[in-house]
Design a protein around this motif. Structure first.
Motif, PDB file in Angstrom:
ATOM      1  N   THR A  38     -48.893 -17.942  18.358  1.00 46.62           N
ATOM      2  CA  THR A  38     -47.658 -17.550  17.658  1.00 46.62           C
ATOM      3  C   THR A  38     -46.482 -18.384  18.160  1.00 46.62           C
ATOM      4  O   THR A  38     -45.640 -18.835  17.377  1.00 46.62           O
ATOM      5  CB  THR A  38     -47.383 -16.038  17.880  1.00 46.62           C
ATOM      6  N   LEU A  39     -46.445 -18.588  19.469  1.00 43.03           N
ATOM      7  CA  LEU A  39     -45.328 -19.355  20.049  1.00 43.03           C
ATOM      8  C   LEU A  39     -45.414 -20.828  19.644  1.00 43.03           C
ATOM      9  O   LEU A  39     -44.383 -21.475  19.425  1.00 43.03           O
ATOM     10  CB  LEU A  39     -45.335 -19.205  21.576  1.00 43.03           C
ATOM     11  N   ILE A  40     -46.623 -21.354  19.513  1.00 47.09           N
ATOM     12  CA  ILE A  40     -46.777 -22.751  19.076  1.00 47.09           C
ATOM     13  C   ILE A  40     -46.347 -22.869  17.608  1.00 47.09           C
ATOM     14  O   ILE A  40     -45.707 -23.841  17.207  1.00 47.09           O
ATOM     15  CB  ILE A  40     -48.228 -23.251  19.308  1.00 47.09           C
ATOM     16  N   ALA A  41     -46.655 -21.823  16.825  1.00 47.17           N
ATOM     17  CA  ALA A  41     -46.235 -21.847  15.414  1.00 47.17           C
ATOM     18  C   ALA A  41     -44.701 -21.820  15.296  1.00 47.17           C
ATOM     19  O   ALA A  41     -44.140 -22.224  14.281  1.00 47.17           O
ATOM     20  CB  ALA A  41     -46.842 -20.657  14.667  1.00 47.17           C
ATOM     21  N   LYS A  42     -44.022 -21.326  16.352  1.00 45.64           N
ATOM     22  CA  LYS A  42     -42.545 -21.272  16.329  1.00 45.64           C
ATOM     23  C   LYS A  42     -41.916 -22.529  16.927  1.00 45.64           C
ATOM     24  O   LYS A  42     -40.694 -22.640  16.975  1.00 45.64           O
ATOM     25  CB  LYS A  42     -42.058 -20.055  17.127  1.00 45.64           C
ATOM     26  N   ASN A  43     -42.719 -23.436  17.451  1.00 44.90           N
ATOM     27  CA  ASN A  43     -42.181 -24.675  18.044  1.00 44.90           C
ATOM     28  C   ASN A  43     -41.313 -25.392  16.999  1.00 44.90           C
ATOM     29  O   ASN A  43     -41.720 -25.513  15.835  1.00 44.90           O
ATOM     30  CB  ASN A  43     -43.365 -25.553  18.484  1.00 44.90           C
ATOM     31  N   PRO A  44     -40.128 -25.874  17.367  1.00 44.96           N
ATOM     32  CA  PRO A  44     -39.224 -26.481  16.371  1.00 44.96           C
ATOM     33  C   PRO A  44     -39.843 -27.648  15.602  1.00 44.96           C
ATOM     34  O   PRO A  44     -39.614 -27.767  14.389  1.00 44.96           O
ATOM     35  CB  PRO A  44     -38.046 -26.970  17.211  1.00 44.96           C
ATOM     36  N   ASP A  45     -40.644 -28.486  16.257  1.00 43.68           N
ATOM     37  CA  ASP A  45     -41.261 -29.613  15.531  1.00 43.68           C
ATOM     38  C   ASP A  45     -42.286 -29.115  14.514  1.00 43.68           C
ATOM     39  O   ASP A  45     -42.380 -29.643  13.395  1.00 43.68           O
ATOM     40  CB  ASP A  45     -41.953 -30.582  16.517  1.00 43.68           C
ATOM     41  N   ALA A  46     -43.030 -28.086  14.909  1.00 46.80           N
ATOM     42  CA  ALA A  46     -44.017 -27.516  13.980  1.00 46.80           C
ATOM     43  C   ALA A  46     -43.295 -26.884  12.788  1.00 46.80           C
ATOM     44  O   ALA A  46     -43.685 -27.069  11.636  1.00 46.80           O
ATOM     45  CB  ALA A  46     -44.875 -26.479  14.698  1.00 46.80           C
ATOM     46  N   ARG A  47     -42.197 -26.174  13.071  1.00 48.29           N
ATOM     47  CA  ARG A  47     -41.425 -25.513  12.005  1.00 48.29           C
ATOM     48  C   ARG A  47     -40.876 -26.550  11.017  1.00 48.29           C
ATOM     49  O   ARG A  47     -40.966 -26.399   9.806  1.00 48.29           O
ATOM     50  CB  ARG A  47     -40.230 -24.729  12.590  1.00 48.29           C
ATOM     51  N   ILE A 275     -55.451 -10.204  18.238  1.00 44.27           N
ATOM     52  CA  ILE A 275     -56.350 -11.333  17.931  1.00 44.27           C
ATOM     53  C   ILE A 275     -56.140 -11.756  16.478  1.00 44.27           C
ATOM     54  O   ILE A 275     -56.031 -12.941  16.157  1.00 44.27           O
ATOM     55  CB  ILE A 275     -57.834 -10.934  18.196  1.00 44.27           C
ATOM     56  N   GLU A 276     -56.040 -10.750  15.623  1.00 45.00           N
ATOM     57  CA  GLU A 276     -55.857 -11.037  14.188  1.00 45.00           C
ATOM     58  C   GLU A 276     -54.547 -11.798  13.936  1.00 45.00           C
ATOM     59  O   GLU A 276     -54.519 -12.797  13.225  1.00 45.00           O
ATOM     60  CB  GLU A 276     -55.826  -9.711  13.444  1.00 45.00           C
ATOM     61  N   LYS A 277     -53.480 -11.340  14.589  1.00 45.07           N
ATOM     62  CA  LYS A 277     -52.158 -11.951  14.360  1.00 45.07           C
ATOM     63  C   LYS A 277     -52.122 -13.380  14.918  1.00 45.07           C
ATOM     64  O   LYS A 277     -51.609 -14.295  14.273  1.00 45.07           O
ATOM     65  CB  LYS A 277     -51.078 -11.071  15.030  1.00 45.07           C
ATOM     66  N   PHE A 278     -52.685 -13.572  16.131  1.00 49.14           N
ATOM     67  CA  PHE A 278     -52.694 -14.921  16.708  1.00 49.14           C
ATOM     68  C   PHE A 278     -53.476 -15.873  15.791  1.00 49.14           C
ATOM     69  O   PHE A 278     -53.048 -17.009  15.552  1.00 49.14           O
ATOM     70  CB  PHE A 278     -53.339 -14.913  18.102  1.00 49.14           C
ATOM     71  N   SER A 279     -54.624 -15.407  15.274  1.00 45.70           N
ATOM     72  CA  SER A 279     -55.412 -16.319  14.444  1.00 45.70           C
ATOM     73  C   SER A 279     -54.701 -16.588  13.116  1.00 45.70           C
ATOM     74  O   SER A 279     -54.698 -17.713  12.616  1.00 45.70           O
ATOM     75  CB  SER A 279     -56.851 -15.821  14.247  1.00 45.70           C
ATOM     76  N   GLU A 280     -54.038 -15.580  12.568  1.00 43.33           N
ATOM     77  CA  GLU A 280     -53.273 -15.780  11.315  1.00 43.33           C
ATOM     78  C   GLU A 280     -52.170 -16.815  11.525  1.00 43.33           C
ATOM     79  O   GLU A 280     -51.969 -17.710  10.713  1.00 43.33           O
ATOM     80  CB  GLU A 280     -52.574 -14.470  10.938  1.00 43.33           C
ATOM     81  N   ASP A 281     -51.428 -16.661  12.632  1.00 41.06           N
ATOM     82  CA  ASP A 281     -50.306 -17.581  12.887  1.00 41.06           C
ATOM     83  C   ASP A 281     -50.808 -19.002  13.085  1.00 41.06           C
ATOM     84  O   ASP A 281     -50.182 -19.969  12.644  1.00 41.06           O
ATOM     85  CB  ASP A 281     -49.505 -17.117  14.114  1.00 41.06           C
ATOM     86  N   TRP A 282     -51.947 -19.125  13.757  1.00 35.64           N
ATOM     87  CA  TRP A 282     -52.526 -20.449  13.976  1.00 35.64           C
ATOM     88  C   TRP A 282     -52.972 -21.051  12.641  1.00 35.64           C
ATOM     89  O   TRP A 282     -52.661 -22.198  12.312  1.00 35.64           O
ATOM     90  CB  TRP A 282     -53.724 -20.319  14.933  1.00 35.64           C
ATOM     91  N   ASN A 283     -53.677 -20.217  11.851  1.00 36.76           N
ATOM     92  CA  ASN A 283     -54.192 -20.721  10.557  1.00 36.76           C
ATOM     93  C   ASN A 283     -53.075 -21.064   9.590  1.00 36.76           C
ATOM     94  O   ASN A 283     -53.244 -21.910   8.719  1.00 36.76           O
ATOM     95  CB  ASN A 283     -55.159 -19.703   9.946  1.00 36.76           C
ATOM     96  N   SER A 284     -51.886 -20.436   9.779  1.00 37.32           N
ATOM     97  CA  SER A 284     -50.765 -20.733   8.876  1.00 37.32           C
ATOM     98  C   SER A 284     -50.269 -22.171   9.069  1.00 37.32           C
ATOM     99  O   SER A 284     -49.543 -22.699   8.232  1.00 37.32           O
ATOM    100  CB  SER A 284     -49.613 -19.763   9.119  1.00 37.32           C
ATOM    101  N   LEU A 285     -50.685 -22.799  10.190  1.00 36.64           N
ATOM    102  CA  LEU A 285     -50.239 -24.170  10.461  1.00 36.64           C
ATOM    103  C   LEU A 285     -51.190 -25.215   9.859  1.00 36.64           C
ATOM    104  O   LEU A 285     -50.889 -26.391   9.811  1.00 36.64           O
ATOM    105  CB  LEU A 285     -50.187 -24.400  11.972  1.00 36.64           C
TER     106      LEU A 285
END
Ligand code: G3P
Length: 287
Positions: A38-47, A275-285
């Motif tokens: 989730t935190l990696i999905a919030k990284n400014p470069d990723a955003r 686990i579900e939320k972390f995988s969702e956030d990762w897959n959203s990338l």
């Protein structure tokens, strides 16, 4: 500068190396950092990339995670950086372990995060045998912490962290801080090979009480560490009292640490949801 008498190690919870640099400037020290999908999905470069409509391929996202972790690690070469494996409800221990080994090679100071689930514990048991450092995440109960202790029995002190997520217990009306004091009390009868890392910190009060309880490590978001810096890196004295308000008490349980990890009841709905939320956030990338 690190305040005299501070025994707890202080970590930043975040996926932006810019914050690592800033916290170092504000506090004058930092003992480590924890990241998660989730935190990696919030990284400014990723955003930025996502906002421009560009997602990552499965390989690119690992390369991106690696570059972020390397940048963070370079700021705190003496510290620990937690890197989390991808796990959804079907991910086997073998798959987690493979990722963990790869991630361990990214930096010299990695702790690999596995969920405190059956497969996560199975992966951790093998990981510590193979010399990896681990951080067992999404822990919500004393039983899960006992299972972490048992699954990593062969490990040396400093190589295993357990991360109870206090804020998420508070969110549903339970006093998350009780889990910290209960686990510390339970572990006081053990050999000290698992360190308690207070995670999902939402308020300065969480941080102060975790300091008072003697949590080995606290990981807190940028905002909380900044506040702590502004408050002069205060270490609460014995008189400090945590006000849990209307949160429900989580009672201490007498749990032996001598059982096999498979014999503890480790299921918890917040672990499954996490686990579900972390995988969702990762897959959203990923495309
Ligand atoms: O270190 C764990 C943390 O990132 C989870 O925090 O706020 O998502 O419950 P939160």
């Amino acid at each position: 500068m690190r305040p005299e008498g501070l025994k707890t190690r202080i970590f930043l919870d975040g996926g932006d190396p810019g914050e690592t640099r800033e916290v170092l400037g504000l506090l004058g020290f930092l003992d480590g950092q924890t990241t998660n999908p989730t935190l990696i999905a919030k990284n400014p470069d990723a955003r930025r990339r996502l906002e421009q409509g560009g997602k990552f391929s499965a390989e690119e996202i690992y390369r991106f995670y690696k570059s972020v972790v390397r940048e963070i690690s370079a700021f705190i070469p003496e510290g620990s950086v937690s890197v989390e494996v991808y796990a959804d409800r079907d991910t086997t221990a073998e798959k987690m372990l493979l990722q963990g080994k790869e991630m361990s090679s990214w930096i010299p100071n990695a702790h690999i995060k596995f969920p405190s689930s059956r497969e996560g514990l199975r992966a951790a048991e093998q990981a510590v045998r193979e010399g990896l450092r681990v951080n067992m995440t999404l822990c919500f109960t004393q039983e899960q912490a006992a299972a972490v202790y048992a699954a990593t029995r062969s490990a040396e002190k400093g190589t295993v962290f357990v991360s109870p997520f206090i804020g998420r217990l508070d969110d549903r009306g339970e006093n998350g801080m009780d889990i910290i004091s209960n686990i510390i009390r339970m572990y006081s009868r053990g050999d000290g090979h698992v360190e308690v890392l207070t995670a999902s910190v939402r308020t300065s009060a969480h941080m102060y009480y975790a300091l008072k309880l003697g949590s080995d490590i606290i990981t807190a978001p940028f905002r909380i560490l900044k506040e702590w810096g502004e408050q002069g890196l205060r270490i609460p004295g014995d008189a400090y009292e945590y006000n849990a308000g209307t949160l429900m008490k989580i009672p201490y349980k007498e749990i032996a640490l001598s059982k096999k990890w498979q014999d503890y009841n480790i299921s918890h709905d917040l672990t499954d949801k996490g686990i579900e939320k972390f995988s969702e956030d990762w897959n959203s990338l990923i495309t």
